[in-house]
Design a protein around this motif. Structure first.
Motif, PDB file in Angstrom:
ATOM      1  N   HIS C 147      28.065  29.574  36.102  1.00  0.00           N
ATOM      2  CA  HIS C 147      28.434  31.080  35.640  1.00  0.00           C
ATOM      3  C   HIS C 147      29.847  31.367  35.799  1.00  0.00           C
ATOM      4  O   HIS C 147      30.698  30.713  36.626  1.00  0.00           O
ATOM      5  CB  HIS C 147      27.468  31.692  36.465  1.00  0.00           C
ATOM      6  CG  HIS C 147      27.712  31.633  38.153  1.00  0.00           C
ATOM      7  ND1 HIS C 147      27.125  30.506  38.575  1.00  0.00           N
ATOM      8  CD2 HIS C 147      28.503  32.297  38.953  1.00  0.00           C
ATOM      9  CE1 HIS C 147      27.501  30.466  39.748  1.00  0.00           C
ATOM     10  NE2 HIS C 147      28.326  31.618  40.200  1.00  0.00           N
ATOM     11  N   TRP C 148      30.339  32.471  35.133  1.00  0.00           N
ATOM     12  CA  TRP C 148      31.545  33.102  35.050  1.00  0.00           C
ATOM     13  C   TRP C 148      31.453  34.619  35.172  1.00  0.00           C
ATOM     14  O   TRP C 148      30.502  35.004  35.126  1.00  0.00           O
ATOM     15  CB  TRP C 148      32.529  32.397  34.312  1.00  0.00           C
ATOM     16  CG  TRP C 148      32.078  32.606  32.609  1.00  0.00           C
ATOM     17  CD1 TRP C 148      31.233  31.870  32.096  1.00  0.00           C
ATOM     18  CD2 TRP C 148      32.102  33.625  31.856  1.00  0.00           C
ATOM     19  NE1 TRP C 148      30.705  32.288  30.768  1.00  0.00           N
ATOM     20  CE2 TRP C 148      31.404  33.648  30.674  1.00  0.00           C
ATOM     21  CE3 TRP C 148      33.067  34.927  32.226  1.00  0.00           C
ATOM     22  CZ2 TRP C 148      31.600  34.504  29.760  1.00  0.00           C
ATOM     23  CZ3 TRP C 148      32.932  35.853  30.958  1.00  0.00           C
ATOM     24  CH2 TRP C 148      32.197  35.627  29.903  1.00  0.00           C
ATOM     25  N   CYS C 149      32.546  35.220  35.591  1.00  0.00           N
ATOM     26  CA  CYS C 149      32.792  36.602  35.756  1.00  0.00           C
ATOM     27  C   CYS C 149      33.904  37.149  35.251  1.00  0.00           C
ATOM     28  O   CYS C 149      34.855  36.543  35.524  1.00  0.00           O
ATOM     29  CB  CYS C 149      32.284  36.898  37.226  1.00  0.00           C
ATOM     30  SG  CYS C 149      32.139  38.545  37.695  1.00  0.00           S
ATOM     31  N   TYR C 150      33.764  38.392  34.574  1.00  0.00           N
ATOM     32  CA  TYR C 150      34.978  38.892  34.106  1.00  0.00           C
ATOM     33  C   TYR C 150      35.156  40.310  34.719  1.00  0.00           C
ATOM     34  O   TYR C 150      34.102  41.098  34.114  1.00  0.00           O
ATOM     35  CB  TYR C 150      35.196  38.558  32.556  1.00  0.00           C
ATOM     36  CG  TYR C 150      36.418  39.151  32.259  1.00  0.00           C
ATOM     37  CD1 TYR C 150      37.699  38.933  32.526  1.00  0.00           C
ATOM     38  CD2 TYR C 150      36.241  40.185  31.066  1.00  0.00           C
ATOM     39  CE1 TYR C 150      38.947  39.670  31.848  1.00  0.00           C
ATOM     40  CE2 TYR C 150      37.462  40.814  30.341  1.00  0.00           C
ATOM     41  CZ  TYR C 150      38.800  40.515  31.135  1.00  0.00           C
ATOM     42  OH  TYR C 150      39.790  41.009  30.491  1.00  0.00           O
ATOM     43  N   ASN C 151      36.009  40.898  35.083  1.00  0.00           N
ATOM     44  CA  ASN C 151      36.300  42.370  35.167  1.00  0.00           C
ATOM     45  C   ASN C 151      36.955  43.040  34.138  1.00  0.00           C
ATOM     46  O   ASN C 151      38.262  42.834  33.962  1.00  0.00           O
ATOM     47  CB  ASN C 151      37.028  42.418  36.567  1.00  0.00           C
ATOM     48  CG  ASN C 151      37.469  43.926  36.908  1.00  0.00           C
ATOM     49  OD1 ASN C 151      37.013  44.731  36.334  1.00  0.00           O
ATOM     50  ND2 ASN C 151      38.000  44.304  38.121  1.00  0.00           N
ATOM     51  N   ASP C 152      36.223  43.511  33.392  1.00  0.00           N
ATOM     52  CA  ASP C 152      36.740  44.356  32.110  1.00  0.00           C
ATOM     53  C   ASP C 152      36.858  45.814  32.355  1.00  0.00           C
ATOM     54  O   ASP C 152      37.191  46.567  31.604  1.00  0.00           O
ATOM     55  CB  ASP C 152      35.828  43.979  30.851  1.00  0.00           C
ATOM     56  CG  ASP C 152      34.485  44.549  30.920  1.00  0.00           C
ATOM     57  OD1 ASP C 152      34.023  45.331  32.148  1.00  0.00           O
ATOM     58  OD2 ASP C 152      33.624  44.727  29.917  1.00  0.00           O
ATOM     59  N   GLY C 153      36.693  46.165  33.636  1.00  0.00           N
ATOM     60  CA  GLY C 153      36.952  47.642  34.020  1.00  0.00           C
ATOM     61  C   GLY C 153      38.449  47.950  34.522  1.00  0.00           C
ATOM     62  O   GLY C 153      39.409  46.975  34.361  1.00  0.00           O
ATOM     63  N   ASN C 154      38.621  49.129  35.206  1.00  0.00           N
ATOM     64  CA  ASN C 154      39.714  49.617  35.609  1.00  0.00           C
ATOM     65  C   ASN C 154      40.015  49.694  37.101  1.00  0.00           C
ATOM     66  O   ASN C 154      41.151  49.872  37.623  1.00  0.00           O
ATOM     67  CB  ASN C 154      39.894  51.046  34.900  1.00  0.00           C
ATOM     68  CG  ASN C 154      39.877  51.103  33.569  1.00  0.00           C
ATOM     69  OD1 ASN C 154      40.463  50.270  32.903  1.00  0.00           O
ATOM     70  ND2 ASN C 154      39.318  52.189  32.991  1.00  0.00           N
ATOM     71  N   GLU C 155      39.113  49.372  37.853  1.00  0.00           N
ATOM     72  CA  GLU C 155      38.948  49.130  39.418  1.00  0.00           C
ATOM     73  C   GLU C 155      38.510  47.659  39.521  1.00  0.00           C
ATOM     74  O   GLU C 155      37.803  47.081  39.032  1.00  0.00           O
ATOM     75  CB  GLU C 155      38.256  50.095  39.970  1.00  0.00           C
ATOM     76  CG  GLU C 155      36.897  50.095  39.675  1.00  0.00           C
ATOM     77  CD  GLU C 155      35.877  51.030  40.493  1.00  0.00           C
ATOM     78  OE1 GLU C 155      36.576  51.518  41.707  1.00  0.00           O
ATOM     79  OE2 GLU C 155      34.549  51.208  40.256  1.00  0.00           O
TER      80      GLU C 155
END
Lengths: 473, 473, 473
Positions: C147-155
């Motif tokens: 699994h992988w994970c990506y922060n596409d938000g602003n915080e």
């Protein structure tokens, strides 16, 4: 009336989903698998009509996987005496053919001589079901179930067996234990815990065929009073004493005088055809659901290339037995695969998600690399015919043949063992977005795409040089 | 509409097949059972209204089986204080009768006084279901469920309990732990690991009835702040402090002044009849399927000879409780058998395929032999009333009475424990072809036939000399 | 046609009953939990786009519970590289939002670009399902699944993960192991068994951001021959070598240049609405039964107070995720609860019947007392934001807030963890007859009644002084 049928199928699917897809084992406290070796058997017991080779169960890789491995060679007209074990086992028939009897507790004697035929003796024989086996068969033997085996063919039977001592059917301990109902057997596993820590490694120990005086009485009846036995069997004490097989020097595998007379169905051409169809049953009949415990199917052939699950003409083929085609494996929490990897081929890099894999090399050799979570190769070398190599759960593994064909059987510690390929058409690499690949490996998008899509095969691929391969290489 | 019913039955069978027939335990690293002893309790806690005798849980046989054994003696009007344990337990009522309350989390209080009856107090009582028990009952108590017990009869209640600490309901450790909700109990197990290794063996330790000053506060509320308790129970701190039972010298079993007033159904002759029929239910109603968690049946009588599963008039009888007649055992992975072996009788040689068997001798004595995989008798001696003997999984065992009747209860570490007889009508010997027997034991065919067919009984056989027995002896 | 439906529901109930209500774990040999501490992370790995804080897995409380705890902080545009672990894990999103990809073996790539859209590159991308997550979500990641994970938000995304190493999906050992498919990661757990026994306790270790020369190659492909990799991926050796990420100093969390371009559905207002309804599904559609392995739901939000399971306006609220609302937890044998306890409130004294509870403090603080079977408080102190505290199975626990709100998430080692309250409307005290309470605590009947009936709430109660409370105090 299709609806209840659907519900039933659904219930069944749920059972399979919930049971078949996670393991029922517990982790060991510590798996010491920083370095794994391809191993040959290091102990041999010679018997009247065969030999038993075993691998030291105290090797780190076997302690980690919780298994013991043994290989039987039974000569023609050899009878492996009835015994049971504290661990369930899967047996793969490397060579030969024969019959086996598994005595399930409380099941009726269904192979029976008719009284009309006028057999000369007073009482006709009747006994539990007898099953034929042949090369390529996997035989599933639950824990605590007595079984025997007879070679009625013309060549030796060679069988490799993996005992799953860490299985929850075994409530005793991690020692593989064989309980013999008859004969005067030798212990086929030597528990030599200290020697395995010897830097020179385990020694080859060939114990000679012993003299009668050295033998002891060691089947189950040896620990019971002869009078009690006479009373229990309703015979005189002289006959009861024979149950102890004192001074019997034949060992675990004995020779039958003449041919063993068994009550069993004839084997006409037509019947063999029917049997074959029944074995292939999945899809024809609801496999294994109507069978009760007493007539449970325990044998499945995985050596026949015409019934392969994965087939790549230039690279080889794979066939698997698991709880979906041999339902008794559901309780035994074991499965196995037979793989033939042709010359100049690669078994694509993969990992076993939910099981250890204990590999026995049936034929040929291959280069194998096994990698741990730190990126270290805990094994990097050749595996040759007759050797065993354990690939621990989650460790990555790749296999490549050179000039030889490599044939092996992999025993797995889950009834529905799942592999996760790292390359190829059904792989983790295919599941990832191209931009994740590009970012992770610091690649241009074009290279990331190539890495993801270039291999069209799953499981196996041939690497024989051929035109058009790697235009850019 | 029979079809969905069939499907349902089939689903049920699958559940039983898949669940009931293999164990859910894991092997120990090492079972040290080269020598087993018949043991008497070696620790006693004396209480105001009874005594608690326990067996040292660090004995090899108990460590191997993963169990702890304790015996309660509760005097008339004695109340065993509410507690729960980290291990599920089966309790066999050796003597007496009484009532027990099991408080399942979140279940409603269904035994309730009606307001119309004009009870003198402001609030009528209501509480969870209360169950009666009597001699011969097995009570199943899951892990983590608080329960209490009250002797409302005229003779002491004697109960033997086996705690399955190795059960997977217990995620803590191998120590049997009792958590008391009330009172000032003593720990009934003394963890004396070193002493068990003492060559002189475990000592008898009778701890005297202690003085108040020696006692500590040790129920669950002792570790909580009195203010928090007052707030949680919405009472003043003075009352909250009473939850700690400080300076209470009554111990785990306390005496009730007068008689305990409980809300419970009357016990008329007719109602007893109905209850009995309900208990015998299997066949009458689909046993245990319609019951929810809150009204789960947890008691089954196995001491009544009229309901025997195996009955041989001259030799004795057997009755078993397992997940087929007490469904809650499915989750608890435990079962039990009650056996009466008459004088001059043999419990035929057998093994437990999938469970350890922990035997408590209720009455009389017998000669017992337990045999390991090397043919060694790890136990060969008498087992007498009040003693405990563990028969490890797969080990063979034979029992024979002389002049005495031998009555015992065997607790087993699987909810569907299976035995495999080695002699008799439904035995491994019967499953083998005559020629396999002849070859294995080096016998003429005639003797092999006799060994196989001479005993007509299963399980039990009488050995009182009678005409016509062993014409050839 | 209602009947088959009933049967189906019944079968389902049986499955839930038999599976959901007992644990599938084994006890440890010894749980050393005489003294438990609230712990902060003691190891930190700094990466290019985030940090990883971990708790020493050799702490007694974690060894007893068989878990490891880690906290990820992923900066905006940070990508946690693809990896899998030998243990199943539950992740709670403390803060932020992003996307995650879980690659199930053999599942098709269902997020795919259409060819008609005329993307400029030769091959359109297609990959497995991508899932959005946000604050309050629990994500269930089975063992062995990359699994992988990506922060596409602003915080920053802050996530706490509990790895259940003692789970039976893990056949390896008790060490938490992360296998990285890409990158050059650092081991986030330092196995320092001896240091934990150091009386000064574990030290804070902040490892500096290392220089390139100190780094090694340690993803899975580092242990495989470059030639084999080139052949397996059907690319040239130069590209294959890139799989090893040599000299990559970015660590486990890397920064994405620009924005990660993924194939995924747009997020319009209407679609968000539909998604929300789908998430709330229970009652609307038969939850989780129609989903196959490939489209299994793995995320459930427990942070939203409008969907609370327990709600006491003045005291707080609780929401639980277990196998009844997130079916994949059935195989993972894990569940979790999110609790907000308002100021001056008490979480009523209770015990966890069938699971350990690993508590992470999200916000605020509370006084907590944890009590063992001897009535000793093994923990009595404050738990503050960012700390972890383990409450072992069967141990009693009470929590009380003063001026602060206390928000925490409790991870539990059973998919259907059950608590048993000791006080309140659905408690053990309510299940007991008044006369048993009176006898046990040596109280007048009137006080026993008050103790039993005074608290009307379940689970939570407010203790803010208010008129009419304890008239007698």
């Amino acid at each position: 009336m299709a609806t209840p049928h659907c519900f039933f199928i659904l219930s069944l699917s749920l059972l399979l989903l919930f049971h078949g897809s996670f393991s029922l084992r517990q982790p060991r406290d510590e798996c010491q698998v920083d370095r794994i070796n391809a191993l040959e058997p290091d102990n041999r017991v010679e018997c009247e009509a065969g030999v038993i080779d075993s691998w030291n169960p105290n090797e780190d890789q076997f302690l980690c996987a919780g298994v013991a491995v043994v290989r039987w060679t039974i000569e023609p007209r050899g009878l492996l005496l009835p015994s049971y074990s504290n661990a369930p086992q899967l047996v793969y028939i490397v060579r030969g053919r024969g019959v086996t009897g598994i005595s399930f507790a409380g099941c009726p004697e269904t192979f029976q001589e008719s009284q009309q035929l006028g057999v000369s003796t007073r009482v006709q024989d009747k006994h539990q079901k007898i099953r034929r086996f042949r090369q390529g068969d996997v035989i599933a033997i639950p824990a605590g179930v007595p079984h025997w085996c007879y070679n009625d063919g013309n060549e030796p039977v060679v069988a490799v067996s993996v005992l799953d001592v860490h299985n929850r059917a075994n409530q005793l301990d991690m020692n593989p234990r064989h309980f013999y109902v008859a004969g005067n057997p030798e212990d086929m596993f030597q528990q030599r815990f200290d020697e395995t820590r010897d830097p020179r490694g385990p020694r080859e120990t060939r114990r000679p065929f012993m003299e009668p005086t050295q033998r002891e009485c060691n089947n189950l009846f040896c620990g019971m009073d002869t009078r009690f036995l006479a009373e229990a069997f309703n015979v005189n004490e002289q006959l009861a004493r024979k149950l102890r097989n004192e001074n019997d020097v034949r060992g675990n595998i004995v020779r039958v005088e003449g041919n063993l007379q068994l009550v069993r169905p004839p084997r006409t051409q037509q019947e063999r055809q029917e049997q074959l169809q029944r074995e292939r049953g999945f899809g024809r009949r609801p496999n294994g659901l109507e069978e009760t415990y007493c007539s449970a199917r325990i044998i499945e052939n995985i050596g026949d290339p015409t019934r392969a699950d994965v087939f790549v003409p230039e690279a080889g083929h794979v066939r698997t037995v698991n709880s979906h085609n041999l339902p008794i494996l559901e309780r035994m929490q074991l499965s196995a695969s037979h793989v033939v990897l042709r010359d100049n081929s690669v078994r694509l890099p993969h990992l076993h998600m939910n099981a250890h894999s204990v590999l026995y090399a049936v034929r040929g050799q291959a280069q194998v690399q096994v990698v741990d979570e730190n990126g270290n190769a805990v094994f990097d070398g050749n595996v040759r015919e007759g050797q065993v190599l354990t690939v621990p759960q989650n460790f990555a593994v790749v296999k490549r043949t050179d000039k030889d064909v490599f044939e092996y059987v992999a025993f797995k510690t889950d009834d529905n063992a799942m592999t996760n390929d790292l390359a190829g058409r059904a792989s983790t690499m295919r599941a990832l977005p191209v931009e994740v690949i590009a970012t992770a490996y610091r690649l241009p998008l074009e290279d990331a795409r190539r890495l993801k899509f270039a291999t069209q095969e799953t499981t196996l691929t041939s690497v024989r040089p051929r035109p058009g391969r790697w235009a850019d290489a």
